[in-house]
Design a protein around this motif. Structure first.
Motif, PDB file in Angstrom:
ATOM      1  N   LYS A  63     -10.285  -5.161  -0.305  1.00  0.00           N
ATOM      2  CA  LYS A  63     -10.133  -3.763   0.091  1.00  0.00           C
ATOM      3  C   LYS A  63      -9.698  -3.619   1.547  1.00  0.00           C
ATOM      4  CE  LYS A  63     -12.870  -1.060  -3.146  1.00  0.00           C
ATOM      5  NZ  LYS A  63     -13.898   0.001  -3.289  1.00  0.00           N
TER       6      LYS A  63
ATOM      7  N   LEU B 144      -4.740  -1.107  -7.166  1.00  0.00           N
ATOM      8  CA  LEU B 144      -4.389  -0.238  -6.045  1.00  0.00           C
ATOM      9  C   LEU B 144      -5.159   1.079  -6.110  1.00  0.00           C
ATOM     10  CD1 LEU B 144      -0.511  -0.701  -5.771  1.00  0.00           C
ATOM     11  CD2 LEU B 144      -2.284  -1.740  -4.355  1.00  0.00           C
ATOM     12  N   THR B 145      -5.296   1.621  -7.312  1.00  0.00           N
ATOM     13  CA  THR B 145      -6.081   2.850  -7.462  1.00  0.00           C
ATOM     14  C   THR B 145      -7.533   2.610  -7.087  1.00  0.00           C
ATOM     15  OG1 THR B 145      -4.621   3.620  -9.234  1.00  0.00           O
ATOM     16  CG2 THR B 145      -6.813   4.612  -9.109  1.00  0.00           C
ATOM     17  N   HIS B 146      -8.061   1.441  -7.448  1.00  0.00           N
ATOM     18  CA  HIS B 146      -9.443   1.085  -7.122  1.00  0.00           C
ATOM     19  C   HIS B 146      -9.660   1.008  -5.612  1.00  0.00           C
ATOM     20  CE1 HIS B 146     -13.281  -0.981  -7.149  1.00  0.00           C
ATOM     21  NE2 HIS B 146     -12.743  -2.040  -6.564  1.00  0.00           N
TER      22      HIS B 146
ATOM     23  N   ALA C  26      -1.544  -2.077 -10.675  1.00  0.00           N
ATOM     24  CA  ALA C  26      -1.596  -0.634 -10.440  1.00  0.00           C
ATOM     25  C   ALA C  26      -3.029  -0.129 -10.438  1.00  0.00           C
ATOM     26  CB  ALA C  26      -0.777   0.100 -11.506  1.00  0.00           C
ATOM     27  N   ASP C  27      -3.837  -0.620 -11.369  1.00  0.00           N
ATOM     28  CA  ASP C  27      -5.237  -0.192 -11.411  1.00  0.00           C
ATOM     29  C   ASP C  27      -6.001  -0.715 -10.189  1.00  0.00           C
ATOM     30  OD1 ASP C  27      -5.024   1.273 -13.725  1.00  0.00           O
ATOM     31  OD2 ASP C  27      -5.674  -0.353 -15.051  1.00  0.00           O
TER      32      ASP C  27
ATOM     33  N   TRP D 204       0.806  -1.229   0.000  1.00  0.00           N
ATOM     34  CA  TRP D 204       0.000   0.000   0.000  1.00  0.00           C
ATOM     35  C   TRP D 204       0.838   1.278   0.000  1.00  0.00           C
ATOM     36  CZ3 TRP D 204      -4.435  -1.894  -1.193  1.00  0.00           C
ATOM     37  CH2 TRP D 204      -4.913  -3.081  -0.611  1.00  0.00           C
TER      38      TRP D 204
ATOM     39  N   ASN E 275      -0.251   4.288  -2.026  1.00  0.00           N
ATOM     40  CA  ASN E 275      -1.582   4.837  -1.772  1.00  0.00           C
ATOM     41  C   ASN E 275      -1.531   5.925  -0.710  1.00  0.00           C
ATOM     42  OD1 ASN E 275      -2.041   2.427  -3.264  1.00  0.00           O
ATOM     43  ND2 ASN E 275      -4.125   2.323  -2.483  1.00  0.00           N
TER      44      ASN E 275
ATOM     45  N   HIS F 266     -16.456   0.870 -13.286  1.00  0.00           N
ATOM     46  CA  HIS F 266     -15.077   0.454 -13.000  1.00  0.00           C
ATOM     47  C   HIS F 266     -14.406   0.024 -14.306  1.00  0.00           C
ATOM     48  CE1 HIS F 266     -17.420  -0.170  -9.264  1.00  0.00           C
ATOM     49  NE2 HIS F 266     -16.328   0.297  -8.673  1.00  0.00           N
TER      50      HIS F 266
ATOM     51  N   GLY G 124      -7.948   2.574  -3.252  1.00  0.00           N
ATOM     52  CA  GLY G 124      -7.925   3.938  -2.734  1.00  0.00           C
ATOM     53  C   GLY G 124      -7.117   4.082  -1.475  1.00  0.00           C
TER      54      GLY G 124
ATOM     55  N   ARG H  62      -5.171   4.163   1.937  1.00  0.00           N
ATOM     56  CA  ARG H  62      -4.639   3.163   2.859  1.00  0.00           C
ATOM     57  C   ARG H  62      -5.174   3.439   4.251  1.00  0.00           C
ATOM     58  NH1 ARG H  62       1.683   3.659   2.971  1.00  0.00           N
ATOM     59  NH2 ARG H  62       1.555   3.133   5.178  1.00  0.00           N
TER      60      ARG H  62
ATOM     61  N   PHE I  87     -11.513   0.002 -15.348  1.00  0.00           N
ATOM     62  CA  PHE I  87     -10.191  -0.626 -15.303  1.00  0.00           C
ATOM     63  C   PHE I  87     -10.283  -2.146 -15.457  1.00  0.00           C
ATOM     64  CE2 PHE I  87     -11.473  -1.220 -10.913  1.00  0.00           C
ATOM     65  CZ  PHE I  87     -10.849  -2.391 -10.507  1.00  0.00           C
TER      66      PHE I  87
END
Length: 536
Positions: free
Chosen positions: A479, A390-392, A387-388, A294, A297, A372, A394, A396, A374
């Protein structure tokens, strides 16, 4: 999905549960204890008969009548009976049909959260509140007894919420409705403090207590209902860590002096199978693993963490992971810091997203995919990049370091407290970068032993333990940024590498404490134990 509970017993596997308990009568007679067990002899007659209603995953209600033994002290020399006691629940009738649970599996469900104290003393039936903070009823970070003191920030520790109790209560009620015996142990926790100001629930108290409770059950074979050779543990978050540790360290001689000190029964504490949800464990390596996962993030406030610290911790993870020499499931090969992202995506994350999307209606799936973009959905399969992903996810959950905080503010720092000292560092990196004014350059001399006592990876990798569980059920939400996704994956890989049966998956878009397939867990118990409820 329902579960097969044997001939003449309704199939039960539920999410929505109601506990409508009513006392039908009490048997107060007491049988004499055996000479060998003394005060630790289980009294088969000292139960209350209760009835509860369990609603399964199909929305069907089931009436379960069971015998309930409350707050049995499980050690001969307790430090605190309120926490060193257990409850036992044994089904005798399901939907009007008598059942015989004398050789049924035993679900051993702890409700520890945040490494905090957990007590069953106030429970009124199976799956009831477990009387400690974040163990099913208390407020996070608050005291659970007059002897408890305010703790370091619970939210910066494990992030446990009362969902911990909810997840396990689901397991407990469904197990009872399937005809299984349910044992709910209490345990000491990190905030307990005596009149002299000494912390008596810090490491390794919780795991020692749970081992002592298992010993009590096994020592009473033939007296306590259920198959004491088919004990299946369950726990969430810190409780999941302790469940994993129970499974990994069964009968390890490292714990013998601690068990002797509290008067544990002379019996095995090995368990048959392990259930662990989002285990907060491998603490001495958790900071590095967290930053590997993380580190890029931002926090919930939108700020990036100190990237120089994050980079140093990521390097520690790379060194640690390489030293483990673990091979991934599915023939992936040796896991390292360079390929672990690809492994998680292939082995866990894409299958999790695929299962989630496949279960949706066409319209709902189209709506989700539009929101979504991605995710690529092709031929009934989801794919995406790390990477996508991790962006999803959001923000940490934790700052840096996530566990061994430089200012000694984490719950884990408190877990390694000692005597009248509230909190201590348990990593060389934390000690080196301490901001509280400590002059010592090294962690205290007893820390390495405590880490061995508290880490299942030691018993699976460093010194593979012959008394370990051979069956593993491990779950984590995708998540869940309370710890790294690699922590449970490493446990699974280590157990699998030893030839154990491993059932491990991630819940898509779920956070900390999730338990979305409890019916499947109950089915899994029946499968691995080969035991089902028997109709009388």
């Amino acid at each position: 999905m329902g579960i097969g509970a044997g001939a003449g017993v309704a199939a039960v596997g539920g999410l929505a549960l109601s506990a409508q308990a009513s006392a039908d009568g009490t048997s107060a007679s007491s049988s004499s204890g055996s000479d060998s067990l003394g005060s630790l002899a289980f009294d088969p007659d000292a139960y209350t008969e209760l009835t509860t209603t369990v609603t399964d995953t199909e929305g069907t209600e089931h009436s379960v009548t069971y015998h309930f033994w409350k707050a049995i002290t499980y050690v001969a020399k307790p430090v605190d009976e309120k926490y060193q006691s257990l409850n036992v629940s044994v089904p005798v009738k399901i939907d009007g049909t008598a059942v015989d649970a004398s050789d049924a599996p035993i679900l051993f469900a702890n409700s520890v959260g945040g490494y905090m104290p957990s007590s069953v003393a106030d429970a009124t039936g199976v799956g009831g509140p477990a009387g400690g903070p974040m163990g099913g009823g208390g407020a996070p970070g608050g005291p659970s007894a007059p002897t408890a003191s305010p703790s370091p920030s619970a939210s910066n520790a494990t992030g446990d919420t009362n969902a911990t109790g909810g997840a396990l209560n689901t397991n407990q009620l469904l197990a009872l409705a399937a005809g299984y015996v349910v044992v709910e142990p209490g345990a000491r926790g990190r905030t307990l403090k005596n009149s002299a100001g000494e912390y008596y629930g810090v490491a390794p108290a919780a795991i020692v207590d749970l081992k002592a409770a298992v010993r009590y059950v096994r020592a009473n074979k033939g007296r306590i209902p259920g198959d004491t050779d088919r004990i299946v543990s369950a726990g969430t978050s810190a409780g999941g860590a302790l469940s994993s540790l129970l499974g990994a360290s069964g009968d390890s001689p490292l714990y013998a002096p601690y068990l002797k000190e509290i008067g544990a029964a002379d019996a095995s504490e090995a368990i048959f199978a392990t259930g662990a949800w989002c285990p907060i464990t491998d603490l001495e390596h958790a900071d590095g693993a967290y930053e590997w996962n993380w580190g890029a993030n931002a926090t919930s406030a939108g700020a990036a963490v100190d990237q120089s610290v994050s980079k140093e911790l990521r390097a520690q993870f790379a060194e640690y992971q390489a030293a483990l020499k673990l091979k991934g499931l599915g023939g992936f090969g040796t896991l390292n810091a360079r390929n672990y992202d690809a492994y998680l995506v292939k082995q866990y994350l894409e299958p999790s997203a695929t299962a989630h999307l496949a279960a949706l209606s066409d319209a709902a799936r189209a709506t989700y995919l539009a929101a979504h973009p991605f995710i690529t959905w092709k031929n009934g399969r989801a794919s995406f990049s790390w990477a996508d992903f991790l962006t999803h996810v959001g923000a940490r959950k934790k700052n840096v370091p996530a566990f061994d905080a430089f200012d000694l503010s984490s719950g884990e720092n408190n877990e390694f407290g000692k005597g009248t000292t509230l909190a201590r560092h348990f990593t060389a990196y934390g000690q080196k970068n301490d901001t509280t004014g400590l002059t010592a350059k090294r962690v205290d001399g007893d820390i390495p032993e405590l880490l061995r006592l508290m880490n299942p990876m030691y018993h699976l990798v460093d010194k593979p333990n012959a008394g370990r569980s051979r069956h593993w059920w491990i779950r984590l939400g995708t998540k869940d940024s309370d710890t790294s996704l690699t922590v449970s994956a490493n446990i699974a890989a280590a157990a699998h590498g030893l030839g154990d049966d491993v059932n491990h998956l991630y819940y898509w878009d779920q956070g900390h404490g999730a338990n979305t397939d409890p019916g499947d867990f109950i089915q899994w118990i029946a499968k691995v134990t080969g035991r089902k409820a028997r109709r009388k």
